[in-house]
Design an enzyme around this catalytic site. Structure first.
Site, PDB file in Angstrom:
ATOM      1  N   GLU A  46      62.119  12.723  51.944  1.00  0.00           N
ATOM      2  CA  GLU A  46      60.896  13.276  51.358  1.00  0.00           C
ATOM      3  C   GLU A  46      60.843  12.987  49.856  1.00  0.00           C
ATOM      4  O   GLU A  46      61.836  13.145  49.147  1.00  0.00           O
ATOM      5  CB  GLU A  46      60.898  14.781  51.605  1.00  0.00           C
ATOM      6  CG  GLU A  46      59.762  15.560  51.001  1.00  0.00           C
ATOM      7  CD  GLU A  46      59.873  17.055  51.281  1.00  0.00           C
ATOM      8  OE1 GLU A  46      58.884  17.770  51.079  1.00  0.00           O
ATOM      9  OE2 GLU A  46      60.961  17.502  51.721  1.00  0.00           O
ATOM     10  N   LYS A 114      51.903  15.953  54.244  1.00  0.00           N
ATOM     11  CA  LYS A 114      52.637  17.129  54.714  1.00  0.00           C
ATOM     12  C   LYS A 114      51.675  18.296  54.953  1.00  0.00           C
ATOM     13  O   LYS A 114      50.855  18.621  54.092  1.00  0.00           O
ATOM     14  CB  LYS A 114      53.694  17.506  53.680  1.00  0.00           C
ATOM     15  CG  LYS A 114      54.644  18.620  54.078  1.00  0.00           C
ATOM     16  CD  LYS A 114      55.701  18.796  52.988  1.00  0.00           C
ATOM     17  CE  LYS A 114      56.736  19.853  53.321  1.00  0.00           C
ATOM     18  NZ  LYS A 114      57.763  19.958  52.256  1.00  0.00           N
ATOM     19  N   CYS A 150      59.705  17.387  56.444  1.00  0.00           N
ATOM     20  CA  CYS A 150      60.503  18.589  56.162  1.00  0.00           C
ATOM     21  C   CYS A 150      59.970  19.854  56.827  1.00  0.00           C
ATOM     22  O   CYS A 150      60.151  20.044  58.024  1.00  0.00           O
ATOM     23  CB  CYS A 150      60.637  18.772  54.660  1.00  0.00           C
ATOM     24  SG  CYS A 150      62.099  19.738  54.176  1.00  0.00           S
ATOM     25  N   LEU A 297      90.688  26.759  30.000  1.00  0.00           N
ATOM     26  CA  LEU A 297      91.645  26.981  31.091  1.00  0.00           C
ATOM     27  C   LEU A 297      92.503  28.186  30.723  1.00  0.00           C
ATOM     28  O   LEU A 297      93.363  28.127  29.839  1.00  0.00           O
ATOM     29  CB  LEU A 297      92.506  25.740  31.297  1.00  0.00           C
ATOM     30  CG  LEU A 297      93.391  25.718  32.538  1.00  0.00           C
ATOM     31  CD1 LEU A 297      92.554  25.778  33.820  1.00  0.00           C
ATOM     32  CD2 LEU A 297      94.270  24.463  32.555  1.00  0.00           C
ATOM     33  N   SER A 298      92.258  29.301  31.412  1.00  0.00           N
ATOM     34  CA  SER A 298      92.879  30.571  31.024  1.00  0.00           C
ATOM     35  C   SER A 298      94.171  30.881  31.760  1.00  0.00           C
ATOM     36  O   SER A 298      94.891  31.800  31.380  1.00  0.00           O
ATOM     37  CB  SER A 298      91.895  31.706  31.277  1.00  0.00           C
ATOM     38  OG  SER A 298      91.695  31.882  32.680  1.00  0.00           O
ATOM     39  N   GLY A 299      94.438  30.145  32.831  1.00  0.00           N
ATOM     40  CA  GLY A 299      95.554  30.513  33.696  1.00  0.00           C
ATOM     41  C   GLY A 299      95.127  31.390  34.854  1.00  0.00           C
ATOM     42  O   GLY A 299      95.970  31.798  35.666  1.00  0.00           O
ATOM     43  N   ASN A 379      84.307  41.047  22.932  1.00  0.00           N
ATOM     44  CA  ASN A 379      83.297  39.996  22.975  1.00  0.00           C
ATOM     45  C   ASN A 379      83.482  38.975  21.856  1.00  0.00           C
ATOM     46  O   ASN A 379      83.207  37.780  22.045  1.00  0.00           O
ATOM     47  CB  ASN A 379      81.901  40.610  22.886  1.00  0.00           C
ATOM     48  CG  ASN A 379      81.521  41.368  24.141  1.00  0.00           C
ATOM     49  OD1 ASN A 379      82.057  41.121  25.213  1.00  0.00           O
ATOM     50  ND2 ASN A 379      80.611  42.317  24.008  1.00  0.00           N
ATOM     51  N   THR A 403      83.030  28.922  33.397  1.00  0.00           N
ATOM     52  CA  THR A 403      83.920  29.171  34.536  1.00  0.00           C
ATOM     53  C   THR A 403      83.679  30.508  35.234  1.00  0.00           C
ATOM     54  O   THR A 403      84.402  30.857  36.157  1.00  0.00           O
ATOM     55  CB  THR A 403      85.399  29.108  34.083  1.00  0.00           C
ATOM     56  OG1 THR A 403      85.627  30.118  33.098  1.00  0.00           O
ATOM     57  CG2 THR A 403      85.731  27.746  33.489  1.00  0.00           C
ATOM     58  N   GLU A 408      80.938  38.354  38.631  1.00  0.00           N
ATOM     59  CA  GLU A 408      80.904  38.746  37.224  1.00  0.00           C
ATOM     60  C   GLU A 408      79.496  38.679  36.658  1.00  0.00           C
ATOM     61  O   GLU A 408      79.051  39.581  35.942  1.00  0.00           O
ATOM     62  CB  GLU A 408      81.829  37.826  36.427  1.00  0.00           C
ATOM     63  CG  GLU A 408      83.298  37.941  36.802  1.00  0.00           C
ATOM     64  CD  GLU A 408      84.149  36.834  36.216  1.00  0.00           C
ATOM     65  OE1 GLU A 408      85.383  36.972  36.225  1.00  0.00           O
ATOM     66  OE2 GLU A 408      83.584  35.818  35.751  1.00  0.00           O
TER      67      GLU A 408
END
Length: 546
Positions: A46, A114, A150, A297-299, A379, A403, A408
């Site tokens: 489409e 359509k 569709c 990359l925080s672990g 913060n 991330t 959250e």
């Protein structure tokens, strides 16, 4: 005389708005289908020439004119094979249609508009298009093909009308975005249409990432009884051939071309979700011209999973990880971050936020005098990290991957302009519970994400001995409440009736509602559930409804 026809299914990855390159790829696929497989017809998705969804590009007159011009050139460039492909069409009265053009003998021979325009969830087609009214049935070597697009196949009317007009085979062009269990939903719909009308279907779907949507492909051929006689693997660009005889039905598909091969990722939800996330990240980064990605990359599990997705999408050489410790960062986190980076073979830096944090505290001390420490100081740490990542992004033209996960984001357990900073959020629609599952899925063959990362209690490490569950219900409880409230749109009383504590439910719902302002400013991220934050959930920020 009716004879068997060879139909090429072009499950192709296209870029919205890049009409010239889309045209070139379609011409290449059409030429290969004819030369390699002697195909009689190639079917593209489409709105293939524009990419899907083109959104408000459709309001630009030149855009629609160029789309038609590209379709006419496609017909002229590959005249020895019939081509069925989607494009936007404007009629003599100025009305715009979501259309499919049948190209043959060097020109546009037939056009289908359509009929069923979706206007729910992520779809907004009534904003742009008028609905078509008529069936189109085209003869191909004595076989009569009914054309649909569709959503037309999700309701009985268009296929029934095409059947009444003499169609022996229904061809359906799609740009059907992915969410978990979507393939099963499509199969059920196709099975119903085939059985109702005693007509087989060739279903061709788009593949690729487009902003917050990802298209999974899984093109298929379905016989009159609703049996799947062929299904392409998901999340890969490819060209496949099916042969159809009006008297005998489908024959065994021929081998696929070298246009694409790949693992079929439909074996379970986690495989499908992971495949979607990888494709979405790859296409967002490459189609927008970034050199690579950088992430904090925080672990912890969220950043570890984001790193894994990025490496699988782009290769380790295009991924950079930065550990940004503070006074509250544990030795375990430092060790695990370094180990994860080494396991995945990515560039890794350690940049302390302490100097920046101390400087901000010192600058703010006159304003904060007499006020006790609280989340403000937490913060500030997250915002120091966001500033570092954005600086690296600016300097190296690498996209920052945020991330944070859906759990959250739902309850506001994230810092605006801090850990929410970034250009793309792969886990935006991935619950914390699913994050753990996907980490284990990624580790199924080799333990790239250490078990300790998956097993230890999650913490933002912005305060002494901090744990997520100090502020939130246990994630299995929270995620199920969020699923019921956000995806199933159940009321508080209904959720409580399902066995959840009323006080907890009310607090979760309160957090969701009051953090809408944060989500409006969040990075885009790929949709993998039925109801993602973003374009399909449009709640007012200023809202007095309880």
């Amino acid at each position: 005389m009716q004879t068997a026809v060879k139909i090429a299914l072009a499950q192709i990855n296209l870029k919205v708005g890049d009409l010239e390159n889309n045209f070139a790829r379609m011409a290449l696929f059409a030429g290969n289908a004819r030369r390699q497989f002697k195909a009689d017809l190639i079917v593209f998705p489409e709105l293939a020439i524009t990419g899907y969804p083109p959104e408000d590009l459709l309001f630009r007159q030149g855009f629609v004119e160029l789309a038609r011009n590209c379709m006419e050139r496609l017909a002229a460039e590959v005249p020895d094979i019939a081509i069925l492909a989607g494009y936007p069409r404007r009629d003599e009265k100025g009305r715009l249609y979501n259309s499919a053009a049948w190209l043959a003998d060097g020109r546009i021979q037939h056009v289908y508009d359509k009929q069923i325009l979706p206007n729910y969830g992520v779809f907004d087609e009534k904003r742009y298009f008028a609905a078509g009214q008529n069936s189109v049935v085209v003869d191909l070597g004595g076989c009569r093909l009914g054309v649909t697009i569709c959503e037309d196949i999700w309701e009985p009317g268009p296929v029934r009308a095409a059947t009444a007009a003499g169609a022996q085979l229904i061809v359906n062009l799609n740009a059907s975005p992915f969410h978990l269990h979507k393939v099963a939903e499509r199969r059920a719909v196709l099975k119903a249409r085939c059985r109702e009308n005693r007509r087989p279907v060739v279903y061709v779907n788009l593949v690729g990432g487009q902003d917050e949507l990802v298209f999974d492909g899984h093109s298929m051929a379905v016989d009159c009884d609703g049996n799947i006689v062929f299904q392409a693997p998901g999340f890969v660009d490819r060209l496949d051939i099916v042969e159809f005889d009006p008297a005998a039905g489908f024959k065994v598909p021929l081998p696929p071309s070298e246009a694409g091969t790949g693992e079929d990722r439909t074996q379970d939800d986690n495989a499908a979700a992971y495949g979607a996330l990888v494709l979405a990240v790859r296409d967002y980064v490459t189609k927008n011209g970034f050199n690579g990605v950088v992430l904090g990359l925080s672990g912890g599990v969220d950043s570890a999973l984001t790193l894994a997705i990025a490496v699988d999408a782009l290769g380790a050489d295009r991924v950079e990880a930065v550990m940004m410790p503070s006074r509250y960062t544990s030795n375990i986190s430092l060790e695990d971050a370094a180990r994860i980076a080494k396991n995945f073979g990515v560039a890794y830096e350690e940049i302390s936020i302490e100097p920046a944090f101390e400087s901000l505290l010192s600058s703010l001390q006159p304003v904060f005098r007499g006020l006790p420490p609280d989340t403000t100081e937490e913060n500030l740490q997250a915002r120091c990290r966001g500033a570092i990542l954005m600086a690296i992004s600016n300097k190296k033209r690498k996209l920052v991957l945020a991330t944070g996960n859906k759990s959250e984001l739902a309850v506001g357990y994230a810092t605006l302009y801090g850990d929410m900073a970034g250009g793309f959020a792969p886990l935006k629609d991935v619950s914390k519970t699913r994050v753990y599952e996907l980490c284990r899925y990624r580790d199924r063959e080799a333990a790239m994400i250490p078990a300790r990362v998956i097993e230890r209690a999650p913490s933002a490490e912005l305060a002494p001995d901090q744990k997520d569950e100090d502020s939130l219900p246990p994630y299995p409880v929270l995620d199920r409440i969020l699923e019921l409230y956000l995806e199933e749109e159940k009321s508080i009383s209904s959720i409580v009736a399902d066995g959840f504590d009323e006080e907890i439910v009310r607090e979760v719902v309160k957090k969701v509602n009051r953090n809408e302002y944060k989500r409006r400013q969040a990075a885009p991220g790929v949709k993998i559930t039925k109801r993602a934050f973003g374009r399909e959930r449009r709640y007012p920020i200023t809202n007095g409804y309880d």
